[in-house]
Design a protein around this motif. Structure first.
Motif, short mmCIF file in Angstrom:
data_model
loop_
_atom_site.label_atom_id
_atom_site.label_comp_id
_atom_site.label_asym_id
_atom_site.label_seq_id
_atom_site.Cartn_x
_atom_site.Cartn_y
_atom_site.Cartn_z
N LEU A 195 31.35 50.10 33.64
CA LEU A 195 32.47 51.03 33.69
C LEU A 195 32.39 51.95 34.91
O LEU A 195 33.41 52.28 35.52
CB LEU A 195 32.52 51.87 32.41
CG LEU A 195 32.79 51.09 31.12
CD1 LEU A 195 32.71 52.02 29.91
CD2 LEU A 195 34.15 50.40 31.16
N ALA A 196 31.17 52.34 35.27
CA ALA A 196 31.00 53.21 36.44
C ALA A 196 31.44 52.50 37.71
O ALA A 196 32.06 53.11 38.60
CB ALA A 196 29.54 53.66 36.54
N GLU A 197 31.14 51.22 37.80
CA GLU A 197 31.57 50.46 38.98
C GLU A 197 33.09 50.38 39.04
O GLU A 197 33.69 50.54 40.10
CB GLU A 197 30.97 49.06 38.96
CG GLU A 197 31.34 48.23 40.19
CD GLU A 197 30.66 46.88 40.21
OE1 GLU A 197 30.95 46.10 41.13
OE2 GLU A 197 29.83 46.60 39.32
N LEU A 198 33.72 50.15 37.88
CA LEU A 198 35.18 50.12 37.84
C LEU A 198 35.75 51.48 38.25
O LEU A 198 36.75 51.54 38.98
CB LEU A 198 35.67 49.77 36.43
CG LEU A 198 35.42 48.33 35.95
CD1 LEU A 198 35.94 48.18 34.53
CD2 LEU A 198 36.10 47.33 36.88
N ALA A 199 35.13 52.55 37.78
CA ALA A 199 35.62 53.90 38.09
C ALA A 199 35.55 54.21 39.58
O ALA A 199 36.31 55.05 40.08
CB ALA A 199 34.84 54.94 37.29
N SER A 200 34.65 53.53 40.30
CA SER A 200 34.51 53.77 41.74
C SER A 200 35.56 53.02 42.56
O SER A 200 35.67 53.25 43.76
CB SER A 200 33.11 53.36 42.19
OG SER A 200 32.96 51.93 42.15
N MET A 201 36.30 52.14 41.90
CA MET A 201 37.29 51.33 42.61
C MET A 201 38.67 51.99 42.55
O MET A 201 38.96 52.79 41.65
CB MET A 201 37.38 49.93 41.98
CG MET A 201 36.09 49.16 42.02
SD MET A 201 36.27 47.54 41.18
CE MET A 201 34.61 46.90 41.33
N PRO A 202 39.55 51.67 43.49
CA PRO A 202 40.92 52.22 43.49
C PRO A 202 41.80 51.48 42.49
O PRO A 202 42.67 50.69 42.86
CB PRO A 202 41.38 52.01 44.93
CG PRO A 202 40.63 50.81 45.40
CD PRO A 202 39.28 50.88 44.72
N VAL B 208 42.52 51.66 33.48
CA VAL B 208 41.63 50.49 33.47
C VAL B 208 40.31 50.79 32.77
O VAL B 208 39.86 50.03 31.90
CB VAL B 208 41.39 49.98 34.90
CG1 VAL B 208 40.30 48.91 34.91
CG2 VAL B 208 42.68 49.42 35.49
N VAL B 209 39.66 51.90 33.13
CA VAL B 209 38.36 52.19 32.53
C VAL B 209 38.47 52.44 31.03
O VAL B 209 37.70 51.86 30.25
CB VAL B 209 37.68 53.38 33.25
CG1 VAL B 209 36.43 53.82 32.49
CG2 VAL B 209 37.31 52.98 34.68
N PRO B 210 39.41 53.27 30.55
CA PRO B 210 39.55 53.41 29.09
C PRO B 210 39.88 52.10 28.39
O PRO B 210 39.38 51.84 27.28
CB PRO B 210 40.71 54.42 28.94
CG PRO B 210 40.73 55.17 30.21
CD PRO B 210 40.30 54.22 31.27
N LEU B 211 40.67 51.25 29.03
CA LEU B 211 41.01 49.97 28.42
C LEU B 211 39.78 49.08 28.32
O LEU B 211 39.52 48.46 27.27
CB LEU B 211 42.09 49.27 29.24
CG LEU B 211 42.50 47.86 28.78
CD1 LEU B 211 42.99 47.87 27.34
CD2 LEU B 211 43.56 47.28 29.72
#
Length: 278
Positions: free
Chosen positions: A215-222, A227-230
């Motif tokens: 999730l942290a990697e996703l949060a670093s993306m634009p 997306v992260v909550p999903l």
């Protein structure tokens, strides 16, 4: 069943199931209308003031909530829409919902309380997530790095969901029914990777990863804010074994077995969507 010539309004007509439903209604010569942010009139879940114009004159609604009914606000929004539909004399609502999502079930209850002739379609994870959505990149790179572990999922084909949707919207006997839509077998992600590898003749690996770093990697993306909550909801809550059992919703509606994941892969490979050019 929609018994008048009023149109079936498909909310999210450009989505995985809405577009397929529209194709089927077109072949049947049924009256339908797409409603999305790109249509006129437009439909946007974030602009409730414009919903009325988008659904005016409908005989029935096919409702998919974007980005996911299980996210905050989804249950309330579909309930508000259903009440608006009822106030306009639209009593037929088919809702695409999620399996095992508590918020989705609240949305279902809101629809059931608002309209008389509802049908709920609770769908498993779509096969098409591997070719039309967030799992496509993993197939292309050859590595499905996901926090999924050993939990199996009875992936369902969007073609089957569309077949079910057109049946419940055009045939009698499906009012006030809840259908659980799954594929014919539950598969672990490592088994999915093996099936893809066999059909595509290249190595696709499943790599289990911890949830929080994923999730942290996703949060670093634009990426969009949802997306992260999903992904947290899908991998931390829904994919915990609660939905692993195969259900008979497709057979109950269509009188046949659902398409298998193997069928989906063979069919989709022929389109070239997974070709790497190597």
């Amino acid at each position: 069943m929609t018994s008048t010539n009023k149109p079936i309004v498909i909310l999210g007509g450009g989505g995985k199931t809405g577009g397929r439903l529209a194709e089927r209604l077109e072949k049947l010569g049924r009256n339908y209308r797409l409603a999305s942010r790109s249509t006129t009139p437009a439909f946007d879940w974030e602009n409730a003031g414009a919903w009325g114009e988008a659904i005016d004159g409908a005989g029935a609604l096919y409702v998919t909530y974007y980005p996911d009914i299980g996210l905050p606000g989804g249950a309330e929004a579909v309930g508000e829409l259903a009440r608006l539909a009822a106030s306009k004399g639209i009593q037929r609502v088919v809702l695409l919902s999620g399996r095992g999502e508590e918020a989705a079930q609240r949305g279902e209850a809101n629809v059931q309380a608002a309209v008389q002739d509802w049908t709920i379609l609770r769908a498993s994870w779509f096969n098409q997530n591997f070719s039309e959505s967030f799992l496509l990149d993993g197939v292309m790179t050859g590595e499905l790095a996901l926090p999924a572990g050993e939990i199996p999922e009875p992936f369902v084909d969007a073609e089957d969901i569309a077949d079910v949707a057109v049946a419940v919207l055009t045939q009698p006997g499906h009012e006030r029914q809840v259908y659980e839509l799954t594929g014919p077998e539950s598969l672990r992600f490592v088994e999915v990777a093996d099936i893809l590898s066999d059909h595509l003749k290249r190595n696709i690996r499943f790599v289990p990863v911890p949830l929080e770093p994923f999730l942290a990697e996703l949060a670093s993306m634009p990426l969009p804010d949802y997306v992260v909550p999903l992904m947290r909801m899908l991998f931390a809550d829904v994919l915990d074994g609660r939905n692993a059992v195969v259900q008979d919703g497709v057979a109950r509606v269509l009188g046949r077995a659902p398409r298998s994941f193997q069928e989906y892969v063979a069919r989709t490979a022929e389109t070239g969507v997974w070709d790497t050019g190597a």
